[in-house]
Scaffold this active site. Sequence first.
Site, short mmCIF file in Angstrom:
data_model
loop_
_atom_site.label_atom_id
_atom_site.label_comp_id
_atom_site.label_asym_id
_atom_site.label_seq_id
_atom_site.Cartn_x
_atom_site.Cartn_y
_atom_site.Cartn_z
N CYS A 28 36.91 -15.96 46.76
CA CYS A 28 36.33 -15.98 45.42
C CYS A 28 35.48 -17.23 45.28
O CYS A 28 35.69 -18.20 46.00
CB CYS A 28 37.43 -16.04 44.35
SG CYS A 28 38.39 -14.53 44.24
N GLY A 55 32.33 -13.58 47.01
CA GLY A 55 32.98 -12.43 46.39
C GLY A 55 31.95 -11.53 45.76
O GLY A 55 31.10 -12.00 45.01
N ASN A 129 40.34 -19.51 42.86
CA ASN A 129 40.06 -19.17 44.25
C ASN A 129 41.29 -19.55 45.07
O ASN A 129 41.73 -20.69 45.02
CB ASN A 129 38.83 -19.95 44.72
CG ASN A 129 38.54 -19.78 46.21
OD1 ASN A 129 37.93 -20.63 46.82
ND2 ASN A 129 38.95 -18.69 46.80
N GLY A 130 41.82 -18.58 45.82
CA GLY A 130 43.02 -18.83 46.62
C GLY A 130 44.05 -17.75 46.34
O GLY A 130 43.78 -16.81 45.59
N CYS A 268 41.00 -25.09 54.63
CA CYS A 268 40.91 -23.91 55.49
C CYS A 268 39.79 -24.10 56.50
O CYS A 268 38.62 -24.22 56.12
CB CYS A 268 40.62 -22.69 54.62
SG CYS A 268 40.09 -21.24 55.55
N TYR A 274 33.06 -20.10 59.29
CA TYR A 274 32.39 -18.85 58.98
C TYR A 274 32.11 -18.64 57.50
O TYR A 274 31.05 -18.15 57.13
CB TYR A 274 33.27 -17.70 59.50
CG TYR A 274 33.02 -16.35 58.86
CD1 TYR A 274 31.85 -15.64 59.14
CD2 TYR A 274 33.94 -15.79 58.00
CE1 TYR A 274 31.62 -14.41 58.55
CE2 TYR A 274 33.71 -14.55 57.41
CZ TYR A 274 32.55 -13.87 57.69
OH TYR A 274 32.32 -12.66 57.11
N SER A 315 25.90 -15.46 60.71
CA SER A 315 26.91 -16.51 60.82
C SER A 315 27.02 -17.11 62.22
O SER A 315 27.50 -18.23 62.37
CB SER A 315 28.27 -16.00 60.34
OG SER A 315 28.59 -14.81 61.04
N ASP A 377 29.04 -15.45 68.62
CA ASP A 377 29.50 -15.10 67.27
C ASP A 377 30.55 -16.13 66.86
O ASP A 377 31.10 -16.84 67.71
CB ASP A 377 30.09 -13.67 67.26
CG ASP A 377 30.09 -13.06 65.86
OD1 ASP A 377 29.70 -13.77 64.89
OD2 ASP A 377 30.48 -11.90 65.73
N CYS A 465 43.99 -26.55 57.65
CA CYS A 465 44.83 -25.39 57.93
C CYS A 465 44.13 -24.61 59.04
O CYS A 465 42.94 -24.31 58.92
CB CYS A 465 44.99 -24.51 56.69
SG CYS A 465 45.86 -22.96 57.08
S1 SF4 Z 1 42.75 -21.37 58.35
FE1 SF4 Z 1 44.53 -21.11 56.97
S2 SF4 Z 1 43.64 -20.76 54.96
FE2 SF4 Z 1 41.99 -20.47 56.45
S3 SF4 Z 1 41.92 -18.27 56.89
FE3 SF4 Z 1 43.26 -19.23 58.42
S4 SF4 Z 1 45.35 -19.10 57.55
FE4 SF4 Z 1 43.88 -18.74 55.88
#
Ligand code: SF4
Length: 493
Positions: A28, A55, A129-130, A268, A274, A315, A377, A465
Amino acid sequence: MIPNESLYADEQDLGPSVERPDKPEEACGVFGVYAPAEDVAKLTYFGLYALQHRGQESAGIATFDGATVHLHKDMGLVSQVFNEGILDHLPGRMAVGHTRYSTTGSSLVVNAQPAVVETQRGSIALAHNGNLVNTLELREKLRQRNCTFETTTDSEAIAIAMGTEVDKGKDWLEAAISAFQLCKGAYSLVIGTPEGIIGARDPNGVRPLVIGILPGNPQRYVLASETCGLDIIGAEFLRAVEPGELVWITEEGMASFHWAHKPRRKLCVFEMIYFARPDSLVHDETLYSYRMRLGKHLAQESPVDADCVIAVPDSGVPAAIGYSEESGIPYAEGLIKNRYVGRTFIQPTQSMRESGIRMKLNPLKDVLTDKRIILVDDSIVRGTTSRKIVKALRDAGAKEVHMKISSPPVTHPCFYGLDTDSQDQLIAATKSVAEISEHIGVDSLSYLSWEGMLAATGSDPNNFCSACFTGDYPIEIPDQIKRSKLMLEKLKA
Ligand code: SF4
């Protein structure tokens, strides 16, 4: 319903016209602006327009005119949901906007955001968003407080949680912080209230949120998921909202509160690879530069003899250019994307299928014939699109196709707001690299290493993450959520 991203009109063997796209779906986009004397609805419209890639199912804007909230939201692209007449009916000093892809809750207009909730001190409008990972638990707690829900979204639950705290007598900020303490998961929020706008990120900062300033005096602040949402309205990037930080924007300016006990940086990494726009800034550089570095690392890790490097547009382009620069193998455009093809639910005609008309990507025969191609890619998720692209390149005369992926194999689903598949749908979770290579029909296949992906960030690898590559989730995922994702994916498949 899942949109059709089929590359070819003729590839019925690869699934029906409602086949799922290969890449993660959007999450989002959120936007907020406090700018008395400006046309805040129009600024928000353009902010959302720049965030459209995040989104494409629905869009909404809520403006605050004193205690009155004006809301318009509907299904469709930002440019389809709003026109001049609708924007003229959204007056106010501040606005909150949202563009949505449904990661929880169905794709229905009732679930479109901002989510507006009445309180005893006026309405709040929340854009999220999340994904929360404790939505069921949160809704149960709220039910025990006699709350009722109009939607099935986690976002409405956050807004209702805040509303109940306001009704207990807390001020807007105390109420928001109390509500956040009931939430687990990923949330970047913009919340409009009658007195000001709140911007906040969860204690792990999984989804992005940035602050900008509009030119002029006094300072007027803007919040957006990405810096491209600031650029389009001429706002200057100030900084990112920190994990576990709340900013409060009113006529007096901006105040900051660090409310989380142990905030961590867990942005993330898929946003970087991407998802976010390449012209957006993360850590003070564009993602275009980061993605070029990914390509350079990839060229160092997996060199191969070839005649040219091409990208899967759009991308894969920066990483392909990086690969080319590092390897010395020339970069060329080998696939032309029809940028005006949106998602279609219309089946191609039989004659289109028979003539093999390419719906979205068309290979350039002059570039490809008799060439050994390196195809770059950013990721492979399900593998369906990659297979079609490789077939297209071979049909156009490519002699060899070596596929290079500028991220590691995606082996685990995302629970934090990017709609990747459940594990059984992820090709790298069920097949070895050799098996994937055979499945998509390439001469060789290489992925960037996890270490290479994180080294290219130039930051501490712990600041991200990367759970969809490792299964090491920074926020614990309840078993119930894992099971419900699997069930949902089976329904979608
Ligand atoms: S890095 Fe973490 S937050 Fe990002 S898509 Fe992967 S699992 Fe989801």
